[in-house]
Motif scaffolding. Structure first.
Motif, PDB file in Angstrom:
ATOM      1  N   HIS A 169      29.504  33.821  61.881  1.00 16.51           N
ATOM      2  CA  HIS A 169      28.643  33.712  63.125  1.00 16.51           C
ATOM      3  C   HIS A 169      29.480  33.245  64.275  1.00 16.51           C
ATOM      4  CE1 HIS A 169      28.346  29.834  61.251  1.00 16.51           C
ATOM      5  NE2 HIS A 169      27.644  29.355  62.305  1.00 16.51           N
ATOM      6  N   HIS A 172      27.079  29.895  68.026  1.00 16.50           N
ATOM      7  CA  HIS A 172      26.822  28.479  68.274  1.00 16.50           C
ATOM      8  C   HIS A 172      27.809  28.001  69.279  1.00 16.50           C
ATOM      9  CE1 HIS A 172      24.787  28.430  64.743  1.00 16.50           C
ATOM     10  NE2 HIS A 172      25.172  27.028  64.192  1.00 16.50           N
ATOM     11  N   ASP A 178      31.117  24.553  62.402  1.00 15.54           N
ATOM     12  CA  ASP A 178      29.941  25.625  62.148  1.00 15.54           C
ATOM     13  C   ASP A 178      30.007  26.695  63.050  1.00 15.54           C
ATOM     14  OD1 ASP A 178      27.730  26.874  61.833  1.00 15.54           O
ATOM     15  OD2 ASP A 178      26.163  25.198  62.107  1.00 15.54           O
ATOM     16  N   TYR A 275      23.549  30.858  55.744  1.00 17.77           N
ATOM     17  CA  TYR A 275      24.095  31.760  56.981  1.00 17.77           C
ATOM     18  C   TYR A 275      23.800  33.120  56.585  1.00 17.77           C
ATOM     19  CZ  TYR A 275      26.574  27.653  58.435  1.00 17.77           C
ATOM     20  OH  TYR A 275      26.761  26.538  59.059  1.00 17.77           O
ATOM     21  N   TYR A 303      26.932  17.902  61.165  1.00 20.32           N
ATOM     22  CA  TYR A 303      26.192  18.927  61.291  1.00 20.32           C
ATOM     23  C   TYR A 303      25.269  19.026  62.442  1.00 20.32           C
ATOM     24  CZ  TYR A 303      23.392  22.966  60.006  1.00 20.32           C
ATOM     25  OH  TYR A 303      22.535  24.102  59.939  1.00 20.32           O
ATOM     26  N   HIS A 304      25.473  20.245  63.257  1.00 19.97           N
ATOM     27  CA  HIS A 304      24.490  20.439  64.548  1.00 19.97           C
ATOM     28  C   HIS A 304      24.515  19.261  65.277  1.00 19.97           C
ATOM     29  CE1 HIS A 304      22.114  24.391  63.409  1.00 19.97           C
ATOM     30  NE2 HIS A 304      23.689  24.285  63.320  1.00 19.97           N
TER      31      HIS A 304
HETATM   32 ZN    ZN Z   1      24.611  26.325  62.534  1.00 20.85          ZN
END
Ligand code: ZN
Length: 418
Positions: A169, A172, A178, A275, A303-304
């Motif tokens: 992906h 982000h 990530d 994902y 994370y995030h």
């Molecule tokens: Zn993410």
């Protein structure tokens, strides 16, 4: 790989917009990319390509003129897909639009609102605690308008049409593990492949809507996907994690389990979360696609958050992820079933020079064992990976033995892996 992560880090990516294009431009310096632009409003499976979002600036300015929240310092400060705003507000009026992490007061959260029209800012709890009653000048200079969704493919043509799909992906913003580490590892892997047997398709697409768009536009071609992996969280300090495909017994599941056997790792069963394996493994497609991460989705405190920065991912961890992927590619490329052409008693290897023809002094014993195992189990049913697993020998040694035995006329390839 780490340099690529550092370069991509500042770009403000989202599921659409110029941040994705700029990211693909940079990946395109390393790989030949076919970039696809799909117009807003295009129906893709049960979804619709949304309007395109772009942002130039955003801030919350206090009465002294200081930007207490500043998009230019970190793109995480703005909720992704925020609609434009220009207003003067008290802290109390602004508060419903502010997102913090009270449990991690020094970190800025990552938030998006793709499909509900709103706006907001993300900031550390520490910053919020230091803010007075205002009034504040609140500006988000963004555009949400008809445009395109952008994704890209890089294809390494193989000797066959059978495809290996590697997907990551690209949606982000400034989050290193990530998305950026996966992009960097996929880019490095693509650069290593030379005249493979399978065709390798690398997909760089925004999460969910990008994978859905790709599936919608390639529906009739998905049958070619023989093996696949979504790649994410590829650079954190944790051990590798493989999540099985929905099928659970696809060749990629066996291959990844075997490849990880001698490394610190975890293997988990498929779940419809995480994902884009969620899309590839939706029941209508049910593709043999697993997921490779280090620490899995949402499994680490950074994370995030702004803690998932370039310092959180290491060159060593990315190299280790790449190494495991490369080992998997070796198995996918070299696995096969063979038939022993001299199955009545052991063939005399010394006469054929096979005892001396392989390996150095230290691995001579291993090479001999590999030949004996390959000869014994090559009855047309067992593949080389099966033989490696049953014998406990490294796959590479087994594949090399098969090559030597085939060269000596003792073995014939009869099909794909077991
Ligand atoms: Zn993410």
């Amino acid at each position: 790989m780490h340099a690529l992560v550092e370069r991509l880090y500042p770009l403000c990516r989202s599921i659409t917009g110029d941040g994705v294009r700029a990211t693909l431009d940079i990946v395109g310096e390393h790989l030949e990319l076919e970039v696809h632009e799909v117009p807003t409003g295009t129906q893709v499976l049960d979804w619709t390509v949304p309007r395109e979002w772009n942002i130039r600036d955003a801030y919350v300015k206090d009465p002294s003129g200081t930007r207490v929240v500043d998009f230019r310092r970190s793109n995480l400060h703005v909720v992704g897909y925020s609609v434009p705003v220009s207003a003067v507000m008290t802290l109390d009026e602004l508060r419903p639009h502010l997102h913090t992490l009270p449990e991690q007061p020094g970190l800025v959260p990552y938030r998006t609102s793709y499909y509900a029209e709103t706006w907001g800012f993300c900031l550390s709890q520490d910053t919020l605690d230091g803010m007075g009653p205002g009034p504040y000048e609140v500006v988000i200079d963004s555009t949400l308008a008809d445009g395109h969704l952008t994704y890209a493919e890089h294809v390494v043509r193989g000797r066959t049409d059978e495809e290996v799909l590697i997907s990551c992906h690209v949606c982000h913003p400034s989050l290193a593990n990530d998305n950026l580490a996966g992009i960097a590892v996929a880019t490095a892997l693509a650069g290593r492949l030379r005249e493979p047997r399978h065709t390798y398709r690398f997909l760089f697409a925004p999460g969910t809507i990008g994978a859905i768009t790709w599936l919608a536009r390639n529906r009739e071609r998905t049958g070619r996907v023989r093996h696949g992996l979504t790649l994410a969280c590829a650079g954190d300090p944790g051990a590798l994690t493989y999540k099985r495909s929905r099928r659970g017994d696809a060749p990629i599941d066996r291959v990844m389990t075997a490849v990880l056997r001698d490394r610190p790792h975890t293997v988990v069963d498929f779940a419809p979360y995480g994902y884009d394996e969620r899309q590839f493994c939706s029941p209508g497609f049910n593709l043999p696609v697993g997921s490779l991460t280090r620490t899995p989705y949402a499994g680490y405190p950074e994370y995030h958050t702004s803690g998932d920065d370039v310092g959180f991912v290491s060159p060593e961890a990315m190299a280790d992820t790449l190494d495991a992927l490369w080992a998997a590619v070796q198995v996918l490329e070299r696995d096969g079933r063979y038939q022993n052409l001299s199955p009545y008693g052991e063939p005399q290897l010394g006469r054929r020079g096979l005892y001396g023809s392989l390996g150095g002094r230290s691995d001579t014993k291993q090479a001999q064992m590999a030949m004996l195992w390959v000869l014994n189990l090559s009855d047309g049913d067992h593949g080389l990976l099966d033989i490696a697993q049953r014998s406990g020998l490294p796959f590479g040694a087994v594949a090399e033995a098969a090559g030597a035995l085939e060269g000596a006329g003792l073995l014939k390839r009869v099909g794909e892996g077991g």
